[in-house]
Motif scaffolding. Structure first.
Motif, PDB file in Angstrom:
ATOM      1  N   GLU A 722      10.189  46.854  44.526  1.00 29.27           N
ATOM      2  CA  GLU A 722      11.430  47.013  45.906  1.00 29.27           C
ATOM      3  C   GLU A 722      12.388  45.924  46.173  1.00 29.27           C
ATOM      4  O   GLU A 722      13.309  46.376  47.477  1.00 29.27           O
ATOM      5  N   THR A 723      12.888  45.368  45.728  1.00 27.62           N
ATOM      6  CA  THR A 723      14.206  45.179  45.045  1.00 27.62           C
ATOM      7  C   THR A 723      14.945  45.836  45.673  1.00 27.62           C
ATOM      8  O   THR A 723      15.956  46.465  46.333  1.00 27.62           O
ATOM      9  N   THR A 724      15.030  47.249  44.360  1.00 34.57           N
ATOM     10  CA  THR A 724      16.042  48.402  44.582  1.00 34.57           C
ATOM     11  C   THR A 724      15.161  49.632  45.463  1.00 34.57           C
ATOM     12  O   THR A 724      16.191  50.643  45.842  1.00 34.57           O
ATOM     13  N   GLN A 725      14.417  49.429  46.334  1.00 32.94           N
ATOM     14  CA  GLN A 725      13.743  50.095  46.956  1.00 32.94           C
ATOM     15  C   GLN A 725      13.716  51.950  46.521  1.00 32.94           C
ATOM     16  O   GLN A 725      14.086  52.780  47.005  1.00 32.94           O
ATOM     17  N   SER A 726      13.475  51.905  44.955  1.00 32.32           N
ATOM     18  CA  SER A 726      13.526  53.073  44.375  1.00 32.32           C
ATOM     19  C   SER A 726      12.499  52.837  42.684  1.00 32.32           C
ATOM     20  O   SER A 726      12.552  51.687  42.652  1.00 32.32           O
ATOM     21  N   ALA A 727      11.858  53.973  42.728  1.00 28.96           N
ATOM     22  CA  ALA A 727      11.034  54.131  41.269  1.00 28.96           C
ATOM     23  C   ALA A 727      12.071  53.485  39.919  1.00 28.96           C
ATOM     24  O   ALA A 727      13.184  53.798  39.934  1.00 28.96           O
ATOM     25  N   CYS A 728      11.351  53.090  38.941  1.00 28.65           N
ATOM     26  CA  CYS A 728      12.222  52.215  37.689  1.00 28.65           C
ATOM     27  C   CYS A 728      11.843  52.507  37.146  1.00 28.65           C
ATOM     28  O   CYS A 728      10.379  52.723  36.661  1.00 28.65           O
ATOM     29  N   VAL A 729      12.371  53.163  35.736  1.00 27.99           N
ATOM     30  CA  VAL A 729      12.063  53.136  34.337  1.00 27.99           C
ATOM     31  C   VAL A 729      12.454  51.964  33.294  1.00 27.99           C
ATOM     32  O   VAL A 729      14.082  52.681  33.212  1.00 27.99           O
ATOM     33  N   PHE A 730      12.040  51.856  32.415  1.00 24.45           N
ATOM     34  CA  PHE A 730      12.657  50.551  31.714  1.00 24.45           C
ATOM     35  C   PHE A 730      12.176  50.899  30.329  1.00 24.45           C
ATOM     36  O   PHE A 730      11.054  51.316  29.858  1.00 24.45           O
ATOM     37  N   VAL A 731      13.609  50.912  29.724  1.00 27.25           N
ATOM     38  CA  VAL A 731      13.098  51.055  28.104  1.00 27.25           C
ATOM     39  C   VAL A 731      13.805  50.679  27.694  1.00 27.25           C
ATOM     40  O   VAL A 731      14.570  49.274  27.617  1.00 27.25           O
ATOM     41  N   ALA A 732      13.135  51.349  26.477  1.00 26.24           N
ATOM     42  CA  ALA A 732      13.642  50.308  24.695  1.00 26.24           C
ATOM     43  C   ALA A 732      13.925  51.038  23.783  1.00 26.24           C
ATOM     44  O   ALA A 732      12.584  52.394  23.950  1.00 26.24           O
ATOM     45  N   ASP A 733      14.896  51.139  23.253  1.00 27.44           N
ATOM     46  CA  ASP A 733      15.235  52.109  22.204  1.00 27.44           C
ATOM     47  C   ASP A 733      14.317  51.775  20.664  1.00 27.44           C
ATOM     48  O   ASP A 733      13.562  50.746  20.762  1.00 27.44           O
ATOM     49  N   SER A 734      14.588  53.085  20.264  1.00 20.58           N
ATOM     50  CA  SER A 734      13.412  52.779  19.220  1.00 20.58           C
ATOM     51  C   SER A 734      15.188  52.388  17.987  1.00 20.58           C
ATOM     52  O   SER A 734      14.396  52.042  16.411  1.00 20.58           O
ATOM     53  N   GLY A 735      16.095  52.548  18.326  1.00 18.77           N
ATOM     54  CA  GLY A 735      17.331  52.232  16.766  1.00 18.77           C
ATOM     55  C   GLY A 735      17.524  54.039  16.260  1.00 18.77           C
ATOM     56  O   GLY A 735      18.767  53.567  15.338  1.00 18.77           O
ATOM     57  N   ASN A 736      16.850  54.490  16.140  1.00 18.35           N
ATOM     58  CA  ASN A 736      17.201  56.324  16.209  1.00 18.35           C
ATOM     59  C   ASN A 736      17.892  56.697  17.272  1.00 18.35           C
ATOM     60  O   ASN A 736      18.364  57.927  16.840  1.00 18.35           O
ATOM     61  N   GLU A 737      17.893  56.355  18.297  1.00 13.48           N
ATOM     62  CA  GLU A 737      19.099  56.971  19.354  1.00 13.48           C
ATOM     63  C   GLU A 737      20.434  57.022  19.731  1.00 13.48           C
ATOM     64  O   GLU A 737      20.432  55.613  18.809  1.00 13.48           O
ATOM     65  N   ASN A 738      21.446  57.591  19.370  1.00 12.87           N
ATOM     66  CA  ASN A 738      22.566  57.347  18.860  1.00 12.87           C
ATOM     67  C   ASN A 738      23.461  58.111  20.252  1.00 12.87           C
ATOM     68  O   ASN A 738      24.421  59.516  20.176  1.00 12.87           O
ATOM     69  N   ILE A 739      23.665  57.671  21.458  1.00 16.77           N
ATOM     70  CA  ILE A 739      24.266  57.904  22.787  1.00 16.77           C
ATOM     71  C   ILE A 739      25.814  58.682  22.291  1.00 16.77           C
ATOM     72  O   ILE A 739      26.897  59.735  22.768  1.00 16.77           O
ATOM     73  N   LEU A 740      26.455  58.040  21.569  1.00 15.67           N
ATOM     74  CA  LEU A 740      27.541  58.011  21.062  1.00 15.67           C
ATOM     75  C   LEU A 740      27.809  59.280  20.002  1.00 15.67           C
ATOM     76  O   LEU A 740      29.023  59.491  19.564  1.00 15.67           O
TER      77      LEU A 740
END
Length: 741
Positions: A722-740
């Motif tokens: 409601e605050t952002t007036q958009s859909a939201c996805v709340f994300v938790a890493d597993s520790g196996n991802e690395n954007i770098l």
């Protein structure tokens, strides 16, 4: 099992019964052996073998003959092996390849094979004409060609049985020619000493400038390419599994003996100079020249007859499987089982090519198409042998080395004869394959492709198991999506698809409980097929449980041991609180099983809007704003946002909230982060104040990605929508991802 009454017989059974009573009527000798033998004993035996022996010498000539026959023998052995493992249908080599590697591969080889077989008819007619004009030089060439074509066409149109009866007469004529040649042994004609290895002087056409061993081999090799003459009749043989191996191999063996013996005869009856300059040595030195002339005419006529009977059968099989648009008309059979529509088209093509008067420029291409066909047959058997599938149980087994050498030999021969035409032929086959792949052909029978891919997957799984478990560079999104009902998927289908496309996967797990499993399963299957149509690898299953939490936990634990194991748990947070405790527990279990988490909260009004803007919220890094390989709970959020940015072609923005004094450091950190993560064209935004204030003031997006706290307040997460007036996805890493990475 209940017995089936006659009235319940299926259309397919009726067709098969008709085929067995109308079409399949030829045995091993008449249906395979004779046409194969007559096609191999062709014009090269009578007009070019002397030139081969004169250039290469007897030992070199024998080596060339042996090498050519070894290659085609390996192919014949492979063909014999595979035909005893399948129910071969009409079309010969096309049927073999189609039933093994699919209609696309079969069609890509079958179409060129049909054209090659059709153009070969014209080549054989031209060969017959040359022999005829040797006897009657005053006759008009075009009239001879048309007369021969008309004779061939009428015979083929009336009945293949009539053609086979005529071939018995031709066989007798050729045997008479060979007897006339062999009888000179008793006349003292074999008086010349043998030249064991030749000087390769060349031919009159190139003023004897010299040739190589492989050029001479290329001249002789087409003589050995008649081994499909009998296999082309596969749909009309009484017992193809028996007739094709016995008939083909025996014809090859007898032909080989004749070629070797006639090579010795030529080396003894004529001097080398005459062998390389006079193409009519066999005619001139035979006991009775007219017999050899009759054999020459009979050989070319029989080869043309075998081709004009066999080529329409290939076309009929291609039309039956709708390889080309409008092909149904060519699959139709006449009352006597003859494919007359296919014969008419084949005859029309031959007539057109006859009017061109010269096919020498494409003659090598015809040979290439035959060689590609032979290569594919060897390759089929080689793949089948390597897979060790229980379904591969040929009654005619061969060593694994045979199809390998056959494949290599055919490929080698293609480029020895003419590398340019070899590449052109392969390119045409590939283009036809790509075209047929886009046609989405319906496969009427099973083939070995699934087994091939399973074997490759097993091989890959074994190799992957030896690698480090956490390979951050090979990461891709593999979602586990538990659902209570198929209805839940409707609102999140597009999002899920874009979270994994193109290389990720989706595992749909329905929690059955007391639901109608059949209807629920059909709904999940429909969604799985919809994902597949979107080019997303998808599998589905149902767990019979009323306990959603326990069912999800079972799925998490069970799927961890699979090769394509999920690495992200995708949950949908309902607008009500009824399942909050359950979702809390599932989130904790997912963290315990090292799963990434994406908790989707839908905007009931805007939903995903225009899918054109994404915000990624990153927690502030004070007091130390240095960038390291450990970013905290950010990697999966950034990877998710980047994938959505690419699939939606959306604008992506990273946002952090800081105090007024840290704005400059925050921008510097975001610059370094985006540079290290190789995320171009991503906007940076720094908000000053509290997090709640930032949510209200930040630029509008269609989806906001935020970190999922360890102990989330689900009601507060709902309020963010409601605050952002958009859909939201709340994300938790597993520790196996690395954007770098």
């Amino acid at each position: 099992m209940a017995e089936q009454t006659p009235g319940e017989a299926t259309l397919q059974e009726q067709v098969e019964e008709r085929e067995s009573t109308v079409q399949q009527k030829y045995g091993t000798f008449g249906g395979v052996f004779v046409p194969t033998l007559l096609t191999i004993l062709g014009v090269i035996l009578f007009l070019r073998q002397g030139w081969v022996i004169g250039n290469a010498g007897l030992m070199g000539g024998w080596l060339i003959i042996t090498l050519a026959f070894v290659i085609v023998t390996f192919t014949a052995l492979s063909m014999s092996c595979i035909t005893t493992n399948i129910r071969i249908k009409a079309g010969g080599a096309y049927s073999i390849i189609s039933q093994s590697l699919g209609l696309e591969v079969g069609g890509s080889v079958g179409v060129p094979l049909y054209l090659a077989q059709t153009f070969a008819i014209t080549m054989y007619i031209f060969g017959f004409r040359e022999g005829w004009l040797y006897i009657f030089p005053d006759h008009y060439a075009i009239l001879v060609d048309i007369a021969v074509f008309a004779t061939l066409f009428i015979i083929a149109f009336l009945s293949a049985k009539l053609a086979f009866r005529i071939q018995y007469i031709i066989l007798a004529v050729i045997m008479g020619a060979l007897i006339s040649v062999g009888a000179t042994v008793f006349t003292g004609a074999m008086e010349h000493s043998i030249q064991w290895w030749g000087a390769f002087p060349g031919a009159p056409e190139n003023n004897f400038e010299g040739v190589s061993f492989w050029v001479v081999f290329a001249v002789l090799f087409p003589a050995a390419t008649g081994i499909m003459a009998g296999a082309n009749m596969s749909g009309e043989l009484k017992n193809p599994k028996k007739s094709i191996p016995i008939g083909t191999l025996s014809a090859i063996a007898i032909s080989y003996i004749i070629y070797m013996a006639s090579g010795y005869w030529m080396a003894r009856v004529a001097p080398v100079d005459e062998l390389v300059s006079n193409y009519n040595v066999m005619i001139d030195y035979a006991l009775w020249a007219p017999a050899v002339l009759g054999g020459l005419l009979g050989a070319t006529f029989s080869s043309a007859l075998a081709s004009i009977v066999g080529a329409p059968r290939i076309l009929q099989a291609l039309g039956h499987h709708k390889i080309f648009p409008g092909g149904d008309i060519f699959s139709e059979l006449a009352e006597n089982g003859e494919p007359r529509n296919a014969i008419l088209l084949t005859g029309g093509l031959v007539l057109v090519t006859l009017l061109l008067r010269d096919l020498n420029t494409i003659a090598p291409l015809i040979t290439m198409f035959f060689l590609i066909t032979y290569m594919m047959i060897n390759l089929v058997v080689f793949i089948e042998q390597q897979m060790d599938m229980i379904s591969f149980r040929p009654t005619f087994s061969i060593p694994k080395l045979v199809p390998f050498l056959g494949t290599a030999g055919c490929l080698f021969t293609m480029f020895i004869i003419n590398s340019t035409f070899g590449l052109i032929a392969l390119s045409l086959v590939i283009l036809i394959y790509l075209y047929l792949t886009n046609r989405k052909l319906k496969v009427p029978y099973g083939d070995m492709r699934s087994g091939l891919f399973v074997s490759l997957a097993e091989w890959a799984a074994k190799r992957v198991s030896l690698l480090p478990e956490n390979n951050e560079r090979a990461w891709k999104a593999n979602l586990l999506v538990p659902v209570r009902s198929a209805r839940e998927l409707r609102g999140s289908f597009s999002l899920i698809r874009n979270l994994v496309y193109p290389k990720g996967s989706v595992k749909l797990v329905g929690m059955g409980g007391t639901k109608d499993h059949s209807k629920f399963g059909e709904s999940l299957m429909d969604f799985a097929m919809s994902f597949s149509r979107e080019n997303v690898y998808t599998r589905w299953s149902i767990i019979d449980s009323d306990d959603f939490r326990q069912a999800v936990l079972t799925s998490l634990q069970t799927l961890q041991g699979t090769f394509f194991k999920p690495n992200i748990l995708f949950l949908r947070l309902p607008s009500h609180k009824r399942y909050d405790e359950e979702i809390h527990s599932i989130i904790n279990e997912a963290r315990h099983n090292n799963m990434g988490i994406q908790l989707y909260v839908e905007d009931p009004i805007a939903q995903l809007g225009r899918s054109s803007a994404i915000n990624v919220w990153i927690r502030e890094q004070s007091p130390d704003w240095d960038l390291s390989m450990e970013l905290g709970n950010v990697d999966l959020s950034l990877l998710t946002a980047y994938k959505l940015k690419m699939n939606w072609k959306a604008q992506m923005r990273v946002i952090t909230v800081v105090e007024d004094s840290q704005v400059e450091e925050a921008y510097r950190y975001l610059d370094n982060l985006l540079d290290a993560a190789r995320l171009p064209d991503v906007l940076k935004h720094v908000e000053v104040g509290t997090f709640n204030e930032a949510l209200q003031n930040a630029p509008q997006a269609d989806l906001d990605l935020m970190g999922l706290p360890n102990d989330p307040d689900l009601e507060q997460l709902r309020s963010y929508v409601e605050t952002t007036q958009s859909a939201c996805v709340f994300v938790a890493d597993s520790g196996n991802e690395n954007i770098l990475a």
